[in-house]
Design an enzyme around this catalytic site. Structure first.
Site, short mmCIF file in Angstrom:
data_model
loop_
_atom_site.label_atom_id
_atom_site.label_comp_id
_atom_site.label_asym_id
_atom_site.label_seq_id
_atom_site.Cartn_x
_atom_site.Cartn_y
_atom_site.Cartn_z
N SER A 146 0.80 -1.23 0.00
CA SER A 146 0.00 0.00 0.00
C SER A 146 0.83 1.28 0.00
O SER A 146 0.32 2.34 -0.33
CB SER A 146 -0.96 0.02 1.18
OG SER A 146 -0.26 0.16 2.39
N LYS B 84 1.10 4.46 6.87
CA LYS B 84 0.40 5.28 5.86
C LYS B 84 0.92 6.70 5.92
O LYS B 84 1.60 7.11 6.85
CB LYS B 84 -1.11 5.30 6.11
CG LYS B 84 -1.77 3.94 6.18
CD LYS B 84 -1.81 3.24 4.86
CE LYS B 84 -2.45 1.86 5.03
NZ LYS B 84 -2.25 0.99 3.92
#
Length: 173
Positions: A33, A70
């Site tokens: 991701s 993230k």
């Protein structure tokens, strides 16, 4: 001479243990991701003493109990919108330089789907002590679009340096 080395070890070992356990913490990247910024199986050094800014890469525990890495897109009090791959923070366009190379390669379709904080979290602005996060690989990322904002108490720290594998070593930006 030996006594000198014993004293040095007695002094240094606790110092190194404290640094590793509480200040500079190693974390393994799992998943794709954050690609291409961070690759699966990279090891990063995380620190937990500096302030969180926009575009910092953070390590946190999500509501599902999993640990994620993230990028911070929205800060407390921000209104975040995406329209046709353009990020708007409080109504003003903001460039995402870390996505420049990715968008060039994938310009045949929308990279970040249109969104608005009001639609996603039910509020105009990101609440106090919470952050809106996205993975750099927007098409394969489980992030604030699926689990909402991240509370500051869930943040473990900021990724600062990729140290392994050696050929991918770099300061994280």
């Amino acid at each position: 001479m030996i006594w000198h080395w014993v004293k040095m070890l007695v002094i240094c070992i606790p110092f190194v243990v404290i640094l590793k356990a509480f200040i500079f913490i190693p974390v393994e990247v799992t998943g794709k991701s954050m690609s291409p910024t961070l690759k699966e199986n990279d090891f990063v050094i995380m620190e937990n003493f500096s302030e969180i800014d926009r575009f910092d890469i953070i390590v946190f525990t999500a509501p599902d109990g999993n640990t994620y890495i993230k990028r911070v897109i929205g800060l407390p009090g921000d209104r975040i919108e995406y329209e046709k791959d353009q990020l708007y923070v409080n109504g003003k366009p903001v460039e995402e330089p870390f996505l420049k190379d990715v968008k060039k390669k994938k310009n045949e379709y929308v990279f970040t789907t249109d969104l608005d904080t009001k639609e996603l979290i039910g509020q105009e602005k990101i609440p106090k002590d919470q952050y809106f996060v996205l993975g750099d690989n927007r098409r394969l990322s489980k992030d604030s679009r699926s689990f909402g904002t991240v509370k500051s108490t869930a943040i473990q720290g900021k990724a600062q340096i990729v140290y392994y594998p050696i050929f991918h070593s770099k300061i994280v930006k």
